[in-house]
Design a protein around this motif. Structure first.
Motif, mmCIF file in Angstrom:
data_model
loop_
_atom_site.group_PDB
_atom_site.id
_atom_site.type_symbol
_atom_site.label_atom_id
_atom_site.label_comp_id
_atom_site.label_asym_id
_atom_site.label_seq_id
_atom_site.Cartn_x
_atom_site.Cartn_y
_atom_site.Cartn_z
ATOM 1 N N LEU A 1 0.853 -1.197 0.000
ATOM 2 C CA LEU A 1 0.000 0.000 0.000
ATOM 3 C C LEU A 1 0.879 1.234 0.000
ATOM 4 C CD1 LEU A 1 -0.127 1.423 3.097
ATOM 5 C CD2 LEU A 1 -1.490 -0.608 3.556
ATOM 6 N N ALA A 2 0.281 2.356 -0.402
ATOM 7 C CA ALA A 2 0.987 3.638 -0.426
ATOM 8 C C ALA A 2 0.005 4.736 -0.044
ATOM 9 C CB ALA A 2 1.569 3.901 -1.813
ATOM 10 N N ILE A 3 0.510 5.730 0.688
ATOM 11 C CA ILE A 3 -0.329 6.857 1.102
ATOM 12 C C ILE A 3 0.419 8.146 0.790
ATOM 13 C CG2 ILE A 3 -1.761 7.817 2.933
ATOM 14 C CD1 ILE A 3 -1.193 5.275 4.542
ATOM 15 N N ARG A 4 -0.248 9.061 0.109
ATOM 16 C CA ARG A 4 0.355 10.340 -0.247
ATOM 17 C C ARG A 4 0.002 11.405 0.788
ATOM 18 N NH1 ARG A 4 -0.984 7.523 -4.637
ATOM 19 N NH2 ARG A 4 0.564 7.380 -6.317
ATOM 20 N N PRO A 5 0.764 12.461 0.860
ATOM 21 C CA PRO A 5 0.417 13.550 1.769
ATOM 22 C C PRO A 5 -0.986 14.079 1.456
ATOM 23 C CG PRO A 5 2.625 13.868 0.893
ATOM 24 C CD PRO A 5 2.018 12.734 0.127
ATOM 25 N N GLY A 6 -1.793 14.256 2.491
ATOM 26 C CA GLY A 6 -3.147 14.778 2.292
ATOM 27 C C GLY A 6 -4.159 13.757 1.837
ATOM 28 N N GLU A 7 -3.768 12.478 1.800
ATOM 29 C CA GLU A 7 -4.669 11.431 1.326
ATOM 30 C C GLU A 7 -5.174 10.603 2.506
ATOM 31 O OE1 GLU A 7 -4.664 8.194 -2.292
ATOM 32 O OE2 GLU A 7 -2.872 8.283 -1.038
ATOM 33 N N ILE A 8 -6.439 10.201 2.422
ATOM 34 C CA ILE A 8 -7.020 9.287 3.397
ATOM 35 C C ILE A 8 -7.238 7.947 2.715
ATOM 36 C CG2 ILE A 8 -8.957 8.816 4.953
ATOM 37 C CD1 ILE A 8 -9.479 11.828 5.051
ATOM 38 N N VAL A 9 -6.539 6.931 3.201
ATOM 39 C CA VAL A 9 -6.684 5.574 2.660
ATOM 40 C C VAL A 9 -7.434 4.736 3.681
ATOM 41 C CG1 VAL A 9 -5.473 3.481 1.947
ATOM 42 C CG2 VAL A 9 -4.616 5.723 1.241
ATOM 43 N N GLY A 10 -8.570 4.197 3.280
ATOM 44 C CA GLY A 10 -9.348 3.335 4.146
ATOM 45 C C GLY A 10 -8.916 1.891 4.001
ATOM 46 N N LEU A 11 -8.686 1.221 5.119
ATOM 47 C CA LEU A 11 -8.302 -0.196 5.114
ATOM 48 C C LEU A 11 -9.503 -0.984 5.620
ATOM 49 C CD1 LEU A 11 -5.920 -2.108 4.571
ATOM 50 C CD2 LEU A 11 -5.201 -1.773 6.938
ATOM 51 N N GLU B 1 -17.296 0.191 9.811
ATOM 52 C CA GLU B 1 -18.497 0.775 9.213
ATOM 53 C C GLU B 1 -18.182 1.138 7.765
ATOM 54 O OE1 GLU B 1 -20.753 3.626 11.488
ATOM 55 O OE2 GLU B 1 -19.631 3.132 13.300
ATOM 56 N N LEU B 2 -18.710 0.356 6.835
ATOM 57 C CA LEU B 2 -18.406 0.568 5.425
ATOM 58 C C LEU B 2 -18.832 1.956 4.941
ATOM 59 C CD1 LEU B 2 -17.190 -0.485 2.882
ATOM 60 C CD2 LEU B 2 -19.274 -1.803 2.437
ATOM 61 N N PRO B 3 -20.013 2.482 5.342
ATOM 62 C CA PRO B 3 -20.360 3.846 4.916
ATOM 63 C C PRO B 3 -19.321 4.872 5.351
ATOM 64 C CG PRO B 3 -22.298 2.748 5.799
ATOM 65 C CD PRO B 3 -21.127 1.854 6.092
ATOM 66 N N GLU B 4 -18.718 4.672 6.523
ATOM 67 C CA GLU B 4 -17.674 5.576 7.014
ATOM 68 C C GLU B 4 -16.439 5.489 6.131
ATOM 69 O OE1 GLU B 4 -17.045 6.519 11.388
ATOM 70 O OE2 GLU B 4 -15.481 5.018 11.048
ATOM 71 N N VAL B 5 -16.046 4.285 5.771
ATOM 72 C CA VAL B 5 -14.882 4.097 4.900
ATOM 73 C C VAL B 5 -15.113 4.778 3.549
ATOM 74 C CG1 VAL B 5 -13.504 2.389 3.647
ATOM 75 C CG2 VAL B 5 -14.170 1.952 6.019
ATOM 76 N N LEU B 6 -16.282 4.560 2.971
ATOM 77 C CA LEU B 6 -16.579 5.142 1.659
ATOM 78 C C LEU B 6 -16.767 6.647 1.740
ATOM 79 C CD1 LEU B 6 -19.071 2.450 0.272
ATOM 80 C CD2 LEU B 6 -16.614 2.662 -0.133
ATOM 81 N N GLY B 7 -17.313 7.129 2.867
ATOM 82 C CA GLY B 7 -17.579 8.560 3.004
ATOM 83 C C GLY B 7 -16.338 9.393 3.253
ATOM 84 N N LEU B 8 -15.313 8.803 3.876
ATOM 85 C CA LEU B 8 -14.118 9.565 4.249
ATOM 86 C C LEU B 8 -12.909 9.321 3.354
ATOM 87 C CD1 LEU B 8 -13.763 9.565 8.162
ATOM 88 C CD2 LEU B 8 -14.136 11.511 6.658
ATOM 89 N N SER B 9 -12.803 8.126 2.826
ATOM 90 C CA SER B 9 -11.551 7.735 2.154
ATOM 91 C C SER B 9 -11.444 8.294 0.745
ATOM 92 C CB SER B 9 -11.450 6.199 2.088
ATOM 93 O OG SER B 9 -11.536 5.642 3.370
ATOM 94 N N ASP B 10 -10.197 8.474 0.317
ATOM 95 C CA ASP B 10 -9.913 8.783 -1.090
ATOM 96 C C ASP B 10 -9.687 7.494 -1.875
ATOM 97 O OD1 ASP B 10 -9.801 11.722 -0.787
ATOM 98 O OD2 ASP B 10 -8.093 11.260 0.493
ATOM 99 N N ARG B 11 -9.038 6.514 -1.215
ATOM 100 C CA ARG B 11 -8.895 5.176 -1.789
ATOM 101 C C ARG B 11 -9.190 4.155 -0.708
ATOM 102 N NH1 ARG B 11 -3.911 3.567 -3.096
ATOM 103 N NH2 ARG B 11 -2.881 5.288 -1.986
#
Length: 498
Positions: free
Chosen positions: A277-287, A457-467
């Motif tokens: 996995l990779a995370i960029r500055p300013g990115e929210i990655v949901g696991l 909470e899947l809605p939380e992951v989809l609502g907040l994450s960029d990837r």
């Protein structure tokens, strides 16, 4: 209509502090009655009155038509009222069987009959369909499994009324379905369930009636079939909550930023394998993944808690995380899901908890803490996060769940982290506090923090994450852009069906 449990105009004060102003609740036999309200609304105070931990200042309670005033939780259980608290009350060094039947073990002549104890525990576990062994040590179980043991403990005595306080806060979707099946069986035999949860979708699914409490007062009771989620949110917070999830920050066209954190073939024996996995500055990655997928284990390996092999790079340079000290030195923060045992020192002040990670930066040349610098930093973080507390000297264990969670985040933000790892960041907090925490997370990302987040909470992951990175049985099965992503797609990969 006769009620099994009836609460009328109950109030509770502690000197000048009013914890409960005027609360009423009527529960019918065989009914699932949801009780909802923000943290601090008075739900916990009411539950402690029902279980005999508190004595009401005024008002009346009847159970089966008779006056009800238990002396303590054991007395309440003997009268037919049982509770499963959100915060686990298990002995980690004892077996599942010993925990399930704690304080009412089968005995003879004052000695516990261990064979009978384990036999009854195995029968109850089999009846409930729980994925745990009676002889397993509770401390070796996951948080989700411990939550199921807590539920079994609450069901180990016959009860006319069962109170479930945030019972699904650590459970996967499959385990929630298991719990709902148990509740349906309880309803069929006439047991009433008081269901407390901040997950409004669950309440709409499982409850027959809903009572809303706000600022220590009864607001309304309605049939679930007549309610909507938007109505419930407005009643709980006293205002409409149009947008729970803040908008994503759209990167400038053509902008391609190098990852701040890269992981290649990260593995930890018997936990997870070959995670990329990779995370960029300013990115929210949901696991995301079902319980047992290895999500939390990956986070703990990145923070140096679990040993691992593979490659971890920060700003392109390979690093080793041998301990949490290494991670903190690299400005990686980790907000654990178990805030009460792993994230906070409950007996210490808000100030001391916020400064816990950065105390070295606030000390003089001889290593002595500078109290003025500590107070200043704590004040800054309390203001930034909007922590509701009388002062920074307040004992953090007395705060509501949402404000405790804000203190956990404030502790790590004081580090000014390059990477912030969030494990279930809104576990056990109400919808109003969730919206505030979502805003804070989005603001942190907008300021350049790279964020890795686990949520059940899947809605939380989809609502907040960029990837979204999806895991199944210790391996990554998909990495997907969150924009427009359907829940069904995520669940397909989480179940290992692709």
């Amino acid at each position: 209509m006769s009620y099994l449990l009836e609460i009328r105009d109950v109030a509770k004060t502690f000197g000048p502090i009013v914890a409960l102003k005027s609360m009423s609740l009527q529960v019918r036999p065989g009914e699932v009655h949801a009780l909802i309200g923000e943290n601090g609304a008075g739900k916990s105070t009411l539950m402690k009155i029902l279980t005999g931990l508190y004595t009401p200042t005024s008002g009346s309670i009847t159970l089966r038509g008779e006056a009800y005033a238990p002396h303590d939780p054991r007395d309440a259980a003997e009268r037919g009222l049982s509770i499963v608290f959100q915060e686990l009350s298990l002995c980690r060094n004892l077996s599942v069987a010993a925990n399930v039947f704690a304080n009412h073990e089968p005995s003879r002549f004052g000695f516990i009959r261990r064979r009978d104890l384990e036999k009854r525990a195995r029968e109850l576990i089999a009846e409930l369909g729980l994925p745990v062994r009676a002889d397993a040590r509770v401390g070796d179980l996951s948080i989700a499994q411990q939550q199921l043991v807590e539920i079994a403990k609450g069901l180990s005595r016959p009860a006319d009324v069962l109170i479930l306080d945030e019972p699904t806060s650590s459970l996967s979707e499959n385990e929630v379905e298991l719990l709902f099946a148990i509740i349906e069986r309880l309803k069929a035999r006439g047991t009433s369930v008081i269901y407390i949860s901040h997950r409004l979708e669950e309440i709409m699914t499982i409850s027959d009636a809903i009572t809303v409490i706000r600022d220590g007062e009864f607001v309304t009771t309605m049939a679930t079939c007549e309610a909507t989620v938007d109505d419930l949110i407005a009643l709980m917070v006293g205002r409409p909550l149009q947008e729970i999830y803040p908008p994503r920050t759209v990167p400038a066209p053509g902008t391609e930023v190098a990852p701040v954190l890269e992981v290649e073939k990260l593995s930890s024996p018997e936990r997870f394998h070959d995670v990329d996995l990779a995370i960029r500055p300013g990115e929210i990655v949901g696991l995301f993944g079902l319980v047992g997928a290895g999500r939390t284990e990956v986070m703990k390996a990145l923070f140096g808690i679990y040993p691992s092999s593979g490659t971890i790079r920060l700003d392109g340079k390979a690093v080793r995380m041998r301990s949490p000290a290494d991670a903190i030195a690299a400005r990686i923060g980790f907000a654990t899901e178990n805030r009460k045992e792993e994230g906070l020192v409950l007996a210490h002040s808000v100030e001391r908890n916020i400064n816990m990670v950065t105390l070295g930066n606030l000390s003089d040349a001889l290593g002595f803490a500078r109290s003025r610098a500590e107070r200043r930093q704590a004040d800054i973080e309390v203001q930034r996060f909007g922590v509701k507390t009388n002062s920074i000297s307040t004992v953090v264990g007395t705060l509501s769940g949402g404000n405790q969670q804000k203190v956990v985040l404030a502790k790590w933000l004081a580090l000014n982290p390059r990477v912030l790892i969030l494990d279930e960041p809104t576990r056990g907090v109400d919808v109003g506090a969730k919206a505030e925490i979502y805003r804070i997370i989005r603001e942190l990302a907008a300021q350049g923090t790279a964020i890795l987040m686990v949520s059940s909470e899947l809605p939380e992951v989809l609502g907040l994450s960029d990837r979204v990175v999806v895991m199944h049985e210790g391996r990554v099965t998909a990495t997907l852009p969150a924009e427009g992503l359907k829940p069904e797609t995520v669940m397909t990969f989480a179940a290992g069906m692709e």
